[in-house]
Every structure is written in structure tokens, then in C-alpha cells.
Design a protein around this motif. Structure first.
Motif, mmCIF file in Angstrom:
data_model
loop_
_atom_site.group_PDB
_atom_site.id
_atom_site.type_symbol
_atom_site.label_atom_id
_atom_site.label_comp_id
_atom_site.label_asym_id
_atom_site.label_seq_id
_atom_site.Cartn_x
_atom_site.Cartn_y
_atom_site.Cartn_z
ATOM 1 N N SER A 1 0.769 -1.388 -0.033
ATOM 2 C CA SER A 1 -0.133 0.146 -0.004
ATOM 3 C C SER A 1 0.738 1.329 -0.242
ATOM 4 N N PHE A 2 2.093 1.106 0.478
ATOM 5 C CA PHE A 2 2.984 2.434 0.339
ATOM 6 C C PHE A 2 4.004 1.949 -0.727
ATOM 7 N N GLY A 3 3.763 1.200 -1.596
ATOM 8 C CA GLY A 3 4.588 1.208 -2.895
ATOM 9 C C GLY A 3 5.636 0.069 -2.093
ATOM 10 N N SER A 4 6.841 0.058 -2.976
ATOM 11 C CA SER A 4 7.919 -0.874 -2.681
ATOM 12 C C SER A 4 9.105 -0.476 -2.942
ATOM 13 N N GLY A 5 10.370 -0.729 -2.492
ATOM 14 C CA GLY A 5 11.692 -0.566 -3.187
ATOM 15 C C GLY A 5 12.020 1.037 -2.787
ATOM 16 N N LEU A 6 12.912 1.394 -3.801
ATOM 17 C CA LEU A 6 13.436 2.813 -3.625
ATOM 18 C C LEU A 6 12.495 3.982 -3.560
ATOM 19 N N HIS A 7 11.120 3.681 -4.333
ATOM 20 C CA HIS A 7 10.377 4.925 -4.315
ATOM 21 C C HIS A 7 9.000 4.682 -3.166
ATOM 22 N N GLN A 8 9.297 3.959 -2.353
ATOM 23 C CA GLN A 8 8.268 3.880 -1.158
ATOM 24 C C GLN A 8 7.941 5.122 -0.761
ATOM 25 N N CYS A 9 6.756 5.286 -0.410
ATOM 26 C CA CYS A 9 6.070 6.596 0.165
ATOM 27 C C CYS A 9 6.978 7.286 1.206
ATOM 28 N N VAL A 10 7.199 8.399 0.854
ATOM 29 C CA VAL A 10 8.330 9.198 1.622
ATOM 30 C C VAL A 10 7.500 9.628 3.069
ATOM 31 N N GLY A 11 6.185 9.577 3.313
ATOM 32 C CA GLY A 11 5.600 10.011 4.361
ATOM 33 C C GLY A 11 4.989 8.916 5.040
ATOM 34 N N THR A 12 5.197 7.664 4.949
ATOM 35 C CA THR A 12 4.979 6.562 5.612
ATOM 36 C C THR A 12 4.910 6.702 7.108
ATOM 37 N N ALA A 13 5.923 6.997 7.650
ATOM 38 C CA ALA A 13 6.162 7.228 9.147
ATOM 39 C C ALA A 13 5.083 8.275 9.626
ATOM 40 N N PHE A 14 5.018 9.369 9.110
ATOM 41 C CA PHE A 14 4.080 10.476 9.333
ATOM 42 C C PHE A 14 2.640 9.905 9.054
ATOM 43 N N ALA A 15 2.364 9.041 8.082
ATOM 44 C CA ALA A 15 0.947 8.648 8.209
ATOM 45 C C ALA A 15 0.420 7.813 9.160
ATOM 46 N N ARG A 16 1.397 6.885 9.392
ATOM 47 C CA ARG A 16 1.110 5.910 10.448
ATOM 48 C C ARG A 16 1.044 6.801 11.913
ATOM 49 N N ALA A 17 1.870 7.806 12.115
ATOM 50 C CA ALA A 17 1.694 8.598 13.458
ATOM 51 C C ALA A 17 0.494 9.403 13.445
ATOM 52 N N GLU A 18 0.125 9.890 12.119
ATOM 53 C CA GLU A 18 -1.229 10.765 12.277
ATOM 54 C C GLU A 18 -2.321 9.648 12.314
ATOM 55 N N ILE A 19 -2.557 8.740 11.591
ATOM 56 C CA ILE A 19 -3.734 8.002 11.905
ATOM 57 C C ILE A 19 -3.741 7.423 13.134
ATOM 58 N N GLU A 20 -2.712 6.972 13.728
ATOM 59 C CA GLU A 20 -2.705 6.289 15.024
ATOM 60 C C GLU A 20 -3.163 7.383 15.901
ATOM 61 N N THR A 21 -2.610 8.396 16.005
ATOM 62 C CA THR A 21 -2.890 9.571 17.007
ATOM 63 C C THR A 21 -4.418 9.754 17.039
ATOM 64 N N VAL A 22 -4.973 10.214 15.628
ATOM 65 C CA VAL A 22 -6.354 10.514 15.379
ATOM 66 C C VAL A 22 -7.132 9.536 15.984
ATOM 67 N N ALA A 23 -7.066 8.374 15.611
ATOM 68 C CA ALA A 23 -7.849 7.352 15.924
ATOM 69 C C ALA A 23 -8.027 6.953 17.332
ATOM 70 N N ALA A 24 -6.706 6.914 17.762
ATOM 71 C CA ALA A 24 -6.522 6.758 19.461
ATOM 72 C C ALA A 24 -7.510 7.857 20.162
ATOM 73 N N LEU A 25 -7.415 9.096 19.604
ATOM 74 C CA LEU A 25 -8.525 10.161 20.008
ATOM 75 C C LEU A 25 -9.800 9.804 20.067
ATOM 76 N N LEU A 26 -10.216 9.384 18.707
ATOM 77 C CA LEU A 26 -11.524 9.444 18.561
ATOM 78 C C LEU A 26 -12.160 7.959 18.841
ATOM 79 N N ILE A 27 -11.609 6.801 18.821
ATOM 80 C CA ILE A 27 -12.152 5.559 19.254
ATOM 81 C C ILE A 27 -12.754 5.898 20.575
ATOM 82 N N PRO A 28 -12.074 6.189 21.792
ATOM 83 C CA PRO A 28 -12.643 6.124 23.110
ATOM 84 C C PRO A 28 -13.709 7.190 23.310
#
Length: 411
Positions: free
Chosen positions: A343-370
């Protein structure tokens, strides 16, 4: 290759692509679309090969698919020392202490944005919350004024439409180029100001990057800023909506995530595998090649079907089942270059924002779910997804009861 009247460009495919994935993998793993002279790959092993063989399959297609609206080359078009230098400058703002600072900003922005809806007990998670949040937090990373998010979002819609349209009319092409020009007109004065008075933001860092002892031009910096905007905004808001869709439709798994928040990363990783927000990744065949017994000529455009590859039974067991406990995904590596899903591609051109995307989605979901107790679809709401290149919910109207316990625990 057998002739088939089926078309990936048809309304029926666009309405529900996943219904056709197994048929494509089994009957037409290299599917040719004559109207756009392009080949579509649906098997995991073929997609993985194309994404990782950077000499045989290049990103040359981006010269026509992205560069006109990006206003210059983007990271995926670069190789060697140039790619290393420019990618490093961007990645530094999405990792380490910079990322921890951004997580605090993401949480604050999300709390502020959701607050007005808590007393109402209803909201459109996509249009009221997800899209504005994704744009606002990315603007903050770049050092831009988040109050400009509506204007920037409108311009960015045109850029994204240009890049993600498989077939674009002349009228829509002009519209997209006008939006891109407006975004460039907004960014250039800011770039020039950061050259004179640099700050601690990403734009200032990009202005200072040198390659072959030469700093980047305004056009080069504009291209990378736009690159970051598209890479950070598009997957984030779609993944958040898709995550909530799957958890609402699998209430047992939602209950497990509520009881054990440590399961949230697994739920996000499975969402990315099951319904990747980026469904197609294009490549250019440098030489003639044979895939799945089908010859692909040199110079052809090849589209990697990420959604189909992620549902391949040769790569995942019970691939059409959403399961946050699956053992063949590997949550820990799902946000790295070693991810089993594509889902983030693979190899040399894997998405540059992978770590940021994970942090953003985890942070927001952890706030909203409870916070969103008894969350469910609003009465009369009918779920619908749009897009074949990037894909996500058109809307996600939810009813809920704001948890008083979660409200009291909020910082």
C-alpha cells in the motif's frame, strides 16, 4: 491474451473494484486497456517485481502524469545522489523528535476540530473532520498558515485530479493546470521569504538543500512542497475513513480495539492491506518484458493494481476477509520498507510520508475511538467509495454518544 469486453475504466468496475480482483488475477493478470494503451497488473508477484525492479520499470510516466501540476520533478522521478539528498531533507521532518512534535500538534488539531461535533452527536468523518485535518496538519509541518487550508485544499484537489485521473478531458486538464498555477502563485512568495529569513519548518529546510553545490530553484522547491502535500493528505484522510468503516462493520473487532488500544496499529495495517487508499501505481517499461505469459512492449505504461495484489491468496490467507489478527501481515513491519502489503509502494520509491501517515492515523484514531461511544452509521446513510487510482469514502456520516469518561481524560 484472451479478448475481453471487460474494462477497468467502466462504471461497474469503478463502483466496486474488489468484485473484479480475483477474476483479473485468474483470467487476465496482465489486462490491456486499448483506449489508454496501458497494461494493468493484478497478481502480487508481478506487482512486487515491477515496483522493485527500478531499471526495467521506471517512473518516467510521472513526467506527463505529475510534473505538469507539480511544477517540476518529484522524489519518485529522482535516483542516485539527487534522490538521497532531497529525500533525506524531507524524511528528517517525518521522523525522530520532529515527528514527536508533530504528533502533539496533530492531537491538538484533532481535538479542536472534533470539539464542535461532540454535543451534536453526529458528523461526517470524511468531510467535516478527516479532510480538513489532513490539510491543516500538513500545512503546519511545512510552516504554512493552517488558516489557508480551504484555499490550499481547493488547489490541491486540482493537482490530485490531474495525477490520479486515468483518462482526463481537455476541459478538466485545463482546470487542473489552473489550480496548480494558483498553488504555485501562493507558494513562491513564501519560498522567497524563507530564503531570506529561514525558520525551523520544512520549506526553509528545502530552500537550503544543495545538489551538485547548487541550491534548488523556486520551481524545484514548489514541486517538493506539492509532493509532500499530496503524499501526506491523500492517504491520511482516506485511511481514517476506511478504518472506521471496517471497525463499524466488524463490531466485534471494534470492541477488541476499544478494550485493548494496543491492537490499533494492527487495525490500521489491515485497513491499508484490505482497502489501500492508493489503488494504482504507474510505471514505464524500459524494454520489452513478459509478465504472466503476456509480452509488454518497451515504452508501455504499466499500472500496478495495489488493491488486487493485496487481495492475492498467494500473498495472504483469506485475503477477502478483514481480520486485525491475521498472522501473515506483520504489524511491526507494515509501516516500513519490509511491509508485506504494497500500500505504500515498495523499494526505492516507497512513500516518503509512511512514518508520518502512521503517526497521524494512530494519533487521531486513538483520540476518536474512545471518544465516539456507540458509533454507528447515521440513519439513511448509504456507504459509497469513489476513485480507481486513489479510493476512499465519499462521506462517512456517523452518529455517536460522546463518552464523558473520554472527555474528562482528554488533555
Amino acid at each position: 491474451m484472451a479478448e475481453s469486453p471487460f474494462s477497468i475504466l467502466s462504471e461497474s468496475f469503478g463502483a466496486a473494484p474488489d468484485r473484479y480482483f480475483s477474476r483479473l488475477r485468474e483470467q487476465s493478470p496482465v489486462h490491456y486497456e486499448p483506449s489508454i494503451d496501458s497494461y494493468f497488473l493484478s497478481r502480487y508477484r508481478d506487482v512486487k517485481r515491477v515496483l522493485t525492479d527500478h531499471e526495467a520499470f521506471t517512473t518516467e510516466t510521472l513526467q506527463t502524469r505529475a510534473e505538469p501540476v507539480m511544477r517540476g520533478p518529484v522524489l519518485a522521478q529522482m535516483t542516485g545522489a539527487e534522490h538521497t539528498a532531497k529525500r533525506k531533507a524531507v524524511v528528517r521532518f517525518f521522523t525522530g523528535e520532529a515527528l514527536r512534535h508533530q504528533v502533539r500538534a496533530i492531537r491538538a488539531n484533532a481535538a479542536e476540530l472534533v470539539a464542535p461535533f461532540l454535543t451534536r452527536g453526529e458528523m461526517d468523518l470524511v468531510n467535516d473532520f478527516g479532510k480538513p485535518l489532513a490539510v491543516q496538519v500538513t500545512l503546519e509541518v511545512l510552516g504554512l498558515d493552517k488558516r489557508d487550508w480551504r484555499r490550499v485544499s481547493g488547489w490541491l484537489d486540482g493537482v490530485t485530479e490531474f495525477i490520479t485521473s486515468v483518462a482526463l478531458t481537455a476541459e478538466r486538464r485545463r482546470h487542473c493546470l489552473e489550480r496548480a498555477s494558483a498553488l504555485e502563485g501562493y507558494l513562491v512568495p513564501i519560498i522567497e521569504e524563507r530564503r531570506r529569513r529561514p525558520g525551523e519548518d520544512l520549506i526553509s529546510a528545502l530552500c537550503a538543500v544543495e545538489f551538485d553545490d547548487v541550491v534548488m530553484s523556486n520551481r524545484d522547491v514548489t514541486a517538493l512542497i506539492t509532493n509532500v502535500l499530496v503524499a501526506a493528505v491523500e492517504p491520511a484522510d482516506k485511511t481514517l475513513g476506511l478504518l472506521f468503516r471496517h471497525l463499524i462493520e466488524h463490531p466485534g473487532q471494534l470492541a477488541e480495539v476499544r478494550r485493548d488500544p494496543a491492537l490499533l496499529p494492527a487495525a490500521i495495517a489491515e485497513t491499508l492491506r484490505y482497502t489501500p487508499p492508493v489503488q494504482l501505481i504507474p510505471r514505464h517499461a524500459e524494454n520489452e518484458v513478459v509478465l504472466a505469459g503476456t509480452p509488454i512492449p518497451a515504452g508501455a505504461t504499466v499500472f500496478c493494481m495495489i488493491g488486487a495484489a493485496n487481495r492475492d491468496p498467494d500473498a495472504f490467507s483469506a485475503p477477502d476477509t478483514f481480520d486485525i489478527h491475521r498472522s501473515d501481515l506483520g504489524t511491526a513491519r507494515s509501516f516500513t520498507a519490509a511491509a508485506q502489503h504494497l500500500s505504500f509502494g515498495s523499494g526505492l520509491h516507497q512513500c516518503v510520508g509512511t512514518a508520518f501517515a502512521r503517526a497521524e492515523i494512530e494519533t487521531v484514531a486513538a483520540l476518536l475511538i474512545p471518544l465516539l461511544d456507540q458509533v454507528r452509521y447515521s440513519p439513511g446513510f448509504r456507504y459509497r467509495e469513489t476513485g480507481i487510482y486513489t479510493r476512499g469514502p465519499a462521506a462517512l456520516r456517523l452518529d455517536f454518544t460522546a463518552s464523558t469518561k473520554a472527555l474528562a481524560a482528554r488533555p
